[in-house]
Scaffold this motif. Structure first.
Motif, mmCIF file in Angstrom:
data_model
loop_
_atom_site.group_PDB
_atom_site.id
_atom_site.type_symbol
_atom_site.label_atom_id
_atom_site.label_comp_id
_atom_site.label_asym_id
_atom_site.label_seq_id
_atom_site.Cartn_x
_atom_site.Cartn_y
_atom_site.Cartn_z
ATOM 1 N N TYR A 27 32.338 -72.678 -2.402
ATOM 2 C CA TYR A 27 31.691 -71.729 -3.313
ATOM 3 C C TYR A 27 30.621 -70.957 -2.557
ATOM 4 O O TYR A 27 29.748 -71.545 -1.925
ATOM 5 C CB TYR A 27 31.061 -72.492 -4.488
ATOM 6 C CG TYR A 27 30.620 -71.609 -5.640
ATOM 7 C CD1 TYR A 27 31.536 -71.109 -6.557
ATOM 8 C CD2 TYR A 27 29.268 -71.287 -5.818
ATOM 9 C CE1 TYR A 27 31.139 -70.310 -7.606
ATOM 10 C CE2 TYR A 27 28.866 -70.487 -6.867
ATOM 11 C CZ TYR A 27 29.805 -69.996 -7.760
ATOM 12 O OH TYR A 27 29.409 -69.203 -8.813
ATOM 13 N N TRP A 28 30.712 -69.633 -2.612
ATOM 14 C CA TRP A 28 29.761 -68.796 -1.889
ATOM 15 C C TRP A 28 29.283 -67.608 -2.709
ATOM 16 O O TRP A 28 28.573 -66.753 -2.234
ATOM 17 C CB TRP A 28 30.398 -68.307 -0.585
ATOM 18 C CG TRP A 28 31.695 -67.553 -0.765
ATOM 19 C CD1 TRP A 28 31.857 -66.219 -0.988
ATOM 20 C CD2 TRP A 28 33.015 -68.118 -0.734
ATOM 21 N NE1 TRP A 28 33.197 -65.904 -1.105
ATOM 22 C CE2 TRP A 28 33.946 -67.056 -0.942
ATOM 23 C CE3 TRP A 28 33.515 -69.415 -0.535
ATOM 24 C CZ2 TRP A 28 35.320 -67.248 -0.979
ATOM 25 C CZ3 TRP A 28 34.891 -69.602 -0.572
ATOM 26 C CH2 TRP A 28 35.776 -68.531 -0.789
ATOM 27 N N ARG A 29 29.642 -67.573 -3.947
ATOM 28 C CA ARG A 29 29.310 -66.461 -4.826
ATOM 29 C C ARG A 29 27.802 -66.387 -5.050
ATOM 30 O O ARG A 29 27.141 -67.407 -5.271
ATOM 31 C CB ARG A 29 30.029 -66.662 -6.154
ATOM 32 C CG ARG A 29 29.887 -65.531 -7.138
ATOM 33 C CD ARG A 29 30.730 -65.819 -8.382
ATOM 34 N NE ARG A 29 30.769 -64.644 -9.226
ATOM 35 C CZ ARG A 29 31.859 -64.150 -9.785
ATOM 36 N NH1 ARG A 29 33.026 -64.751 -9.595
ATOM 37 N NH2 ARG A 29 31.808 -63.078 -10.531
ATOM 38 N N TYR A 51 41.558 -76.592 -8.754
ATOM 39 C CA TYR A 51 41.483 -76.781 -7.301
ATOM 40 C C TYR A 51 40.902 -78.155 -6.975
ATOM 41 O O TYR A 51 41.431 -78.881 -6.115
ATOM 42 C CB TYR A 51 40.616 -75.681 -6.689
ATOM 43 C CG TYR A 51 40.281 -75.876 -5.226
ATOM 44 C CD1 TYR A 51 41.153 -75.440 -4.225
ATOM 45 C CD2 TYR A 51 39.095 -76.490 -4.841
ATOM 46 C CE1 TYR A 51 40.844 -75.625 -2.880
ATOM 47 C CE2 TYR A 51 38.777 -76.676 -3.508
ATOM 48 C CZ TYR A 51 39.650 -76.239 -2.526
ATOM 49 O OH TYR A 51 39.345 -76.425 -1.205
ATOM 50 N N THR A 54 42.194 -70.041 -7.020
ATOM 51 C CA THR A 54 41.759 -70.487 -5.693
ATOM 52 C C THR A 54 40.258 -70.236 -5.547
ATOM 53 O O THR A 54 39.667 -69.458 -6.317
ATOM 54 C CB THR A 54 42.494 -69.706 -4.604
ATOM 55 O OG1 THR A 54 42.164 -68.311 -4.746
ATOM 56 C CG2 THR A 54 44.001 -69.891 -4.733
ATOM 57 N N PRO A 55 39.609 -70.866 -4.571
ATOM 58 C CA PRO A 55 38.193 -70.555 -4.337
ATOM 59 C C PRO A 55 37.956 -69.060 -4.120
ATOM 60 O O PRO A 55 36.934 -68.522 -4.586
ATOM 61 C CB PRO A 55 37.866 -71.371 -3.081
ATOM 62 C CG PRO A 55 38.778 -72.553 -3.175
ATOM 63 C CD PRO A 55 40.066 -72.002 -3.739
ATOM 64 N N GLU A 56 38.877 -68.386 -3.450
ATOM 65 C CA GLU A 56 38.708 -66.948 -3.207
ATOM 66 C C GLU A 56 38.665 -66.175 -4.516
ATOM 67 O O GLU A 56 37.816 -65.287 -4.708
ATOM 68 C CB GLU A 56 39.862 -66.431 -2.328
ATOM 69 C CG GLU A 56 39.819 -66.914 -0.887
ATOM 70 C CD GLU A 56 40.222 -68.373 -0.726
ATOM 71 O OE1 GLU A 56 39.835 -68.982 0.304
ATOM 72 O OE2 GLU A 56 40.904 -68.927 -1.628
ATOM 73 N N VAL A 57 39.550 -66.513 -5.449
ATOM 74 C CA VAL A 57 39.597 -65.833 -6.745
ATOM 75 C C VAL A 57 38.349 -66.147 -7.571
ATOM 76 O O VAL A 57 37.733 -65.258 -8.159
ATOM 77 C CB VAL A 57 40.873 -66.222 -7.519
ATOM 78 C CG1 VAL A 57 40.790 -65.785 -8.979
ATOM 79 C CG2 VAL A 57 42.096 -65.602 -6.857
ATOM 80 N N ASN A 75 35.458 -66.956 -6.573
ATOM 81 C CA ASN A 75 34.256 -66.375 -5.976
ATOM 82 C C ASN A 75 34.168 -64.860 -6.112
ATOM 83 O O ASN A 75 33.081 -64.292 -5.980
ATOM 84 C CB ASN A 75 34.169 -66.756 -4.494
ATOM 85 C CG ASN A 75 33.588 -68.139 -4.281
ATOM 86 O OD1 ASN A 75 32.381 -68.338 -4.346
ATOM 87 N ND2 ASN A 75 34.458 -69.116 -4.043
ATOM 88 N N LYS A 76 35.294 -64.203 -6.380
ATOM 89 C CA LYS A 76 35.244 -62.733 -6.404
ATOM 90 C C LYS A 76 35.512 -62.108 -7.774
ATOM 91 O O LYS A 76 35.079 -60.985 -8.034
ATOM 92 C CB LYS A 76 36.238 -62.156 -5.398
ATOM 93 C CG LYS A 76 37.699 -62.217 -5.831
ATOM 94 C CD LYS A 76 38.614 -61.507 -4.834
ATOM 95 C CE LYS A 76 40.060 -61.504 -5.338
ATOM 96 N NZ LYS A 76 40.979 -60.835 -4.383
#
Length: 273
Positions: free
Chosen positions: A85-87, A106, A185-188, A190-191
């Protein structure tokens, strides 16, 4: 997915995520190759400002469960350390788990069914009764509230936001192996926008199953009807603020939470925690 195992161990529970699953049961339980019932995973939103709310929620779940369950806090600090997590936190996020909640499939390795729930819940009944409502034809299941809060603030002064399907994402049963949920996914997470995630826009409406409101009973909104046992809460959601905040100590059903807190404290002392 080593990071997930690390997250599980951080809660003091050893979890073997490599156990093969030989059969998925329609009621959400899983049986491993040895014929043993696997634990139902519950991920609870965690915020350092509401640590005691998490502890009481966890205690109320474990105390009443007649099936094996494992309860894990979704701690943003740990997710960041693990690179999951980086959001950046937005101004309207009232808790640290506003978006990290959607990592539940996840974190469950996209296997079986698992539950996410906010920490400001108090469970009054056996979680098995909720698990028994699971229907594999759905990607997720939740209480489908028609809720528009009148208040402009909640909890410790946090802004009260209003949006479609509000509070639907506060307690969700996820069919983690469903192909649609594998897109989380983590990418989804987070964005994507709050609208996309909180309104479940990765799903079609017919992929969202409904759960009786008593499993996400909103204090100040839902009401108990005298003589109608079907309206008695099985899980109380202190969505505006709970007794762990001084200004909310006298809220409706606050006495039930305070009684549970005292039981939790006594149990902690007995167990040497």
């Amino acid at each position: 997915m080593a990071g997930v195992a690390d997250l599980h161990r951080s809660n003091g529970v050893e979890v073997n995520n490599s156990d093969p699953i030989s059969k998925n049961l329609s009621n959400g339980h899983e049986i491993n190759e040895n014929g043993n019932l696997q634990s139902f995973k519950i991920f609870v939103g965690y915020d350092p400002n509401e640590d005691i709310a998490y502890e009481v929620c966890r205690y109320s779940l474990l105390k009443r469960a007649s099936i094996p369950i494992e309860v894990f806090p979704i701690k943003q600090s740990e997710l960041r350390e693990m690179g999951i997590y980086w959001r950046e936190r937005g101004k309207l996020e009232s808790t640290e788990f506003s978006f990290s909640r959607f990592l539940t499939p996840y974190l469950a390795n996209y296997e079986g069914w698992a539950m996410f729930v906010d920490c400001d819940f108090l469970y009054l009944d056996d979680i098995k009764k909720l698990v028994d409502l699971i229907d594999d034809k759905y990607a997720i299941m939740c209480v489908q509230h028609d809720y528009t809060p009148k208040e402009t603030t909640k909890m410790d002064g946090a802004v009260q936001t209003v949006y479609p399907r509000k509070n639907w994402s506060s307690m969700v049963l996820y069919n983690c192996g469903n192909p649609k949920n594998k897109s989380l996914t983590p990418e989804v997470v987070n964005k994507e926008t709050g609208a996309y995630l909180h309104r479940f826009q990765w799903l079609n409406d017919d992929e969202i199953g409904e759960i009786p409101f008593v499993w996400n009973f909103l204090v100040g909104h839902n009401k108990v009807v005298e003589g109608d046992e079907s309206t008695l809460p099985k899980a109380i959601h202190y969505t505006l603020g709970g007794p762990w905040f001084k200004e909310w100590k006298d809220c409706e059903f606050g006495d039930l939470w305070l009684n549970e807190l005292e039981e939790y404290k006594k149990a902690a002392v007995k167990n040497g925690d």
